[in-house]
Design an enzyme around this catalytic site. Structure first.
Site, PDB file in Angstrom:
ATOM      1  N   ILE A  47       0.867  -1.182   0.000  1.00 23.03           N
ATOM      2  CA  ILE A  47       0.000   0.000   0.000  1.00 23.03           C
ATOM      3  C   ILE A  47       0.902   1.230   0.000  1.00 23.03           C
ATOM      4  O   ILE A  47       1.510   1.568   1.032  1.00 23.03           O
ATOM      5  CB  ILE A  47      -0.951  -0.019   1.214  1.00 23.03           C
ATOM      6  CG1 ILE A  47      -1.820  -1.285   1.163  1.00 23.03           C
ATOM      7  CG2 ILE A  47      -1.823   1.241   1.210  1.00 23.03           C
ATOM      8  CD1 ILE A  47      -2.763  -1.460   2.335  1.00 23.03           C
ATOM      9  N   GLU A  48       1.007   1.851  -1.159  1.00 18.41           N
ATOM     10  CA  GLU A  48       1.895   3.011  -1.301  1.00 18.41           C
ATOM     11  C   GLU A  48       1.162   4.304  -0.945  1.00 18.41           C
ATOM     12  O   GLU A  48      -0.054   4.313  -0.720  1.00 18.41           O
ATOM     13  CB  GLU A  48       2.451   3.041  -2.734  1.00 18.41           C
ATOM     14  CG  GLU A  48       3.284   1.791  -3.024  1.00 18.41           C
ATOM     15  CD  GLU A  48       3.912   1.770  -4.414  1.00 18.41           C
ATOM     16  OE1 GLU A  48       3.547   2.590  -5.276  1.00 18.41           O
ATOM     17  OE2 GLU A  48       4.784   0.905  -4.630  1.00 18.41           O
ATOM     18  N   ASN A  49       1.935   5.376  -0.880  1.00 22.84           N
ATOM     19  CA  ASN A  49       1.402   6.666  -0.419  1.00 22.84           C
ATOM     20  C   ASN A  49       2.049   7.789  -1.211  1.00 22.84           C
ATOM     21  O   ASN A  49       3.239   7.692  -1.551  1.00 22.84           O
ATOM     22  CB  ASN A  49       1.713   6.812   1.089  1.00 22.84           C
ATOM     23  CG  ASN A  49       0.959   7.957   1.717  1.00 22.84           C
ATOM     24  OD1 ASN A  49       1.306   9.120   1.537  1.00 22.84           O
ATOM     25  ND2 ASN A  49      -0.075   7.630   2.453  1.00 22.84           N
ATOM     26  N   ALA A  50       1.295   8.847  -1.459  1.00 23.20           N
ATOM     27  CA  ALA A  50       1.819  10.008  -2.181  1.00 23.20           C
ATOM     28  C   ALA A  50       3.037  10.594  -1.463  1.00 23.20           C
ATOM     29  O   ALA A  50       3.941  11.139  -2.109  1.00 23.20           O
ATOM     30  CB  ALA A  50       0.737  11.055  -2.350  1.00 23.20           C
ATOM     31  N   GLU A  59       4.013  -7.817   2.858  1.00 23.64           N
ATOM     32  CA  GLU A  59       4.244  -8.698   4.016  1.00 23.64           C
ATOM     33  C   GLU A  59       3.742  -8.046   5.306  1.00 23.64           C
ATOM     34  O   GLU A  59       3.219  -8.723   6.203  1.00 23.64           O
ATOM     35  CB  GLU A  59       5.739  -9.011   4.155  1.00 23.64           C
ATOM     36  CG  GLU A  59       6.320  -9.823   3.010  1.00 23.64           C
ATOM     37  CD  GLU A  59       6.874  -8.962   1.879  1.00 23.64           C
ATOM     38  OE1 GLU A  59       6.316  -7.878   1.617  1.00 23.64           O
ATOM     39  OE2 GLU A  59       7.850  -9.395   1.244  1.00 23.64           O
ATOM     40  N   CYS A  93      11.221  -6.539   5.695  1.00 24.72           N
ATOM     41  CA  CYS A  93      10.169  -7.563   5.830  1.00 24.72           C
ATOM     42  C   CYS A  93      10.729  -8.873   6.359  1.00 24.72           C
ATOM     43  O   CYS A  93      10.047  -9.606   7.069  1.00 24.72           O
ATOM     44  CB  CYS A  93       9.444  -7.760   4.502  1.00 24.72           C
ATOM     45  SG  CYS A  93       8.337  -6.377   4.156  1.00 24.72           S
TER      46      CYS A  93
HETATM   47  N1  THU Z   1       7.484  -4.469  -1.883  1.00 25.05           N
HETATM   48  C1  THU Z   1       6.761  -5.330  -1.121  1.00 25.05           C
HETATM   49  O1  THU Z   1       5.540  -5.155  -0.928  1.00 25.05           O
HETATM   50  N2  THU Z   1       7.406  -6.389  -0.553  1.00 25.05           N
HETATM   51  C2  THU Z   1       8.724  -6.660  -0.744  1.00 25.05           C
HETATM   52  O2  THU Z   1       9.255  -7.519  -0.077  1.00 25.05           O
HETATM   53  C3  THU Z   1       9.476  -5.941  -1.781  1.00 25.05           C
HETATM   54  C4  THU Z   1       8.917  -4.609  -2.144  1.00 25.05           C
HETATM   55  C5  THU Z   1       6.796  -3.296  -2.456  1.00 25.05           C
HETATM   56  C6  THU Z   1       7.171  -1.985  -1.824  1.00 25.05           C
HETATM   57  C7  THU Z   1       6.808  -1.005  -2.927  1.00 25.05           C
HETATM   58  O3  THU Z   1       5.419  -0.696  -2.806  1.00 25.05           O
HETATM   59  C8  THU Z   1       7.023  -1.789  -4.209  1.00 25.05           C
HETATM   60  O4  THU Z   1       7.092  -3.166  -3.831  1.00 25.05           O
HETATM   61  C9  THU Z   1       8.296  -1.405  -4.948  1.00 25.05           C
HETATM   62  O5  THU Z   1       9.384  -1.449  -4.097  1.00 25.05           O
END
Ligand code: THU
Length: 136
Positions: A47-50, A59, A93
């Site tokens: 879940i990314e954010n601006a 994870e 993670c």
């Molecule tokens: N990301 C994960 O969700 N898990 C990982 O173990 C590797 C990276 C996500 C973070 C970010 O939203 C996107 O992948 C690119 O790095």
């Protein structure tokens, strides 16, 4: 040792979670599914954010779901990415998983075409620091 059915269920749950990823900034959708000690599966997506640093990994979402459902220990985790490069859990993670798992935790990597790699947590995070270090 995971059964074929558990592997199939983990893959399905991880890919379903991945479909719900909020990753408009990286465009890199990730899903994670965790098998707990009760045999239940808990899933989550990144879940990314601006405000970029405020985003978090799949994870972390799956671990939160496990804890909120009453799960105590992770037996296996399956992380799915877009491919073709095999996804691998980020360092942060690996440590988050360590809180709820021992060195034998099965970590599986997949993409929409299926499971691509498999490790133990100890292979990914050797000589790890864990809750036992804080036991008095
Ligand atoms: N990301 C994960 O969700 N898990 C990982 O173990 C590797 C990276 C996500 C973070 C970010 O939203 C996107 O992948 C690119 O790095």
């Amino acid at each position: 040792m995971l059964t074929e059915e558990q592997r199939r269920d983990l893959l399905a749950a991880s890919l379903a979670a991945r479909a719900r990823s909020h990753s408009p900034y990286s465009g890199y959708a990730v899903g994670a599914a965790i098998l707990d000690e009760q045999g239940k599966i808990h899933a989550g997506a990144n879940i990314e954010n601006a405000a970029y640093p405020q985003g978090w990994c799949a994870e972390a979402t799956a671990l939160g779901a496990m804890v909120m459902a009453g799960g105590k220990r992770a037996l296996a985790v399956l992380v799915s990415g877009p491919g073709p490069e095999v996804i691998t859990p980020c360092g942060g993670c690996r440590q988050k998983l360590r809180e709820f798992a021992g060195p034998g935790l099965a970590v599986l990597a997949a993409d929409p075409g299926g499971i691509r790699a498999e490790w133990t947590l100890d292979q990914l995070l050797p000589h790890s620091f864990g809750p036992e270090h804080l036991e008095k």
